[in-house]
Motif scaffolding. Structure first.
Motif, short mmCIF file in Angstrom:
data_model
loop_
_atom_site.label_atom_id
_atom_site.label_comp_id
_atom_site.label_asym_id
_atom_site.label_seq_id
_atom_site.Cartn_x
_atom_site.Cartn_y
_atom_site.Cartn_z
N GLY A 25 9.34 9.83 -0.82
CA GLY A 25 10.33 9.37 -1.80
C GLY A 25 10.07 9.92 -3.19
N LEU A 26 8.80 10.22 -3.49
CA LEU A 26 8.45 10.79 -4.80
C LEU A 26 8.58 12.31 -4.80
CD1 LEU A 26 5.37 8.53 -5.70
CD2 LEU A 26 7.56 8.58 -6.91
N GLY A 27 8.98 12.88 -3.65
CA GLY A 27 9.26 14.32 -3.62
C GLY A 27 8.21 15.17 -2.94
N CYS A 28 7.19 14.55 -2.34
CA CYS A 28 6.17 15.35 -1.64
C CYS A 28 6.74 15.92 -0.35
CB CYS A 28 4.97 14.48 -1.26
SG CYS A 28 3.86 14.18 -2.61
N ALA A 37 0.85 -1.19 0.00
CA ALA A 37 0.00 0.00 0.00
C ALA A 37 0.89 1.24 0.00
CB ALA A 37 -0.89 0.00 1.24
N CYS A 38 0.46 2.27 -0.72
CA CYS A 38 1.22 3.52 -0.64
C CYS A 38 1.08 4.11 0.77
CB CYS A 38 0.79 4.51 -1.73
SG CYS A 38 -0.93 5.03 -1.67
N ASP A 39 2.10 4.85 1.17
CA ASP A 39 2.17 5.34 2.55
C ASP A 39 2.94 6.66 2.54
OD1 ASP A 39 4.89 4.54 2.24
OD2 ASP A 39 4.42 2.54 2.98
N ILE A 40 3.08 7.26 3.70
CA ILE A 40 3.74 8.58 3.75
C ILE A 40 5.15 8.52 3.18
CG2 ILE A 40 2.38 9.62 5.59
CD1 ILE A 40 4.56 8.76 7.58
N ASP A 62 -1.26 9.83 -7.50
CA ASP A 62 -1.42 10.71 -8.66
C ASP A 62 -0.08 11.15 -9.22
OD1 ASP A 62 -0.66 12.31 -6.58
OD2 ASP A 62 -2.46 13.58 -6.59
N MET A 63 1.01 10.49 -8.77
CA MET A 63 2.34 10.89 -9.21
C MET A 63 2.98 9.88 -10.14
SD MET A 63 3.57 12.53 -5.57
CE MET A 63 4.90 13.50 -6.30
#
Lengths: 196, 196
Positions: A102-105, A94-97, A179-180
């Protein structure tokens, strides 16, 4: 319960199923991944487990007719119907914080792991952990027996799966807010479910 | 520590690694699967996670040079050497009491999940859960992007891997006691490790 319920875009929902009840989960817009979990109502520490499920069916994704095993290696759900091409994922967490970090958020990004916790909290429950989910419609092909790719769903609007409860359980679902990368076609939207 | 330590046949062992120390795990007889886990020494709730590791490297099995991610999506180990053909598994759960019950065992059968708990108990630790392990030398090919097979290891006696710690951590290993299907060539034996 027999009304169509919304899983709001980027959020989660959970519902109790009695043994032999079924849940129809609808990919309303066709492009949406729905992370799905199941926990035994008798003991939340027994839950649907992808690493046990793969061993149980000798395949990396369930197809119609397949029981889906718990971490105690007994069927907790069975996939009884699937109007989509059957492209689901069992390989990816599952995606998580940390995924979004890691994607830059820099700011908080909604994520499926928190959606699981929020969905169970609405039922006054706390998951014992965040099991690796059954990622409905997530298109993660394995290439050359090793590499994986991240592609948009191949399902069409209105496609659905039906999962039958093999024990009293709680099913949680997250309309994945990713959404990334293209797994939701860069457009996370709502999905729906109905218990029958 | 620099002595070769035995992982007794069908049993587990655990060891503490400081960040940047490495562990060499040796498939002494060539036919043995070694289920492997890593937990952060600072917080056992952070551990090596196959569902996060696959997403981190976009592959279903790590190769030399690959970091192996924790459930907080940061490297906990790196695979720095591998003298074997690189056939390891990330898809299959540790064997457990329910696995052997399903295979027809009426009595207790030793299993990797209990070996993890025993190995950590020797260090006065309790794992927060039994994460899906990195199954060194376990030969589980994915066929046609879906089916999985259960085959004996393709490694030879003395093959080893080296894993470098990317944080202070505890590494646990189990010489898999599976003797009812061919993954250990129907002959579970000891393996060895050395910390460098």
């Amino acid at each position: 319960m027999s009304e169509l319920i919304t899983i709001p875009a980027r959020h989660g929902k959970a519902v109790r199923l009695a043994s032999r009840q079924s849940i129809r989960i609808v990919n309303t817009h066709g492009n949406q991944v729905v992370d799905t979990w199941a926990f035994s109502a008798a003991d939340l520490r027994e839950f649907m487990s992808m690493e046990h499920a793969r061993a149980y069916i000798d395949r990396i994704r369930p197809k119609v007719g397949d029981p889906i095993a718990s971490n105690q290696r007994r069927p907790i759900l069975t996939l009884t119907e699937d109007t989509s091409p059957g492209v689901h994922d069992t390989l990816i967490a599952a995606c998580d914080i940390w995924r979004y970090k890691g994607l830059g958020c820099a700011e908080y990004h909604r994520n499926c792991a928190d959606n699981l916790r929020e969905a169970l909290a609405e039922l006054d429950l706390v998951p014992p952990e965040c099991p690796s989910p059954l990622n409905l419609w997530m298109n993660i092909p394995v290439v050359n027996n090793d590499g994986i790719q991240w592609l948009p769903p191949v399902s069409k609007p209105g496609d659905y799966v039906v999962l039958r409860a093999e024990m009293d359980c709680i099913v949680a679902m997250s309309a994945c807010p990713q959404d990334m990368i293209p797994i939701n076609g860069f457009n996370p939207v709502e999905a729906h479910f109905i218990v029958t």
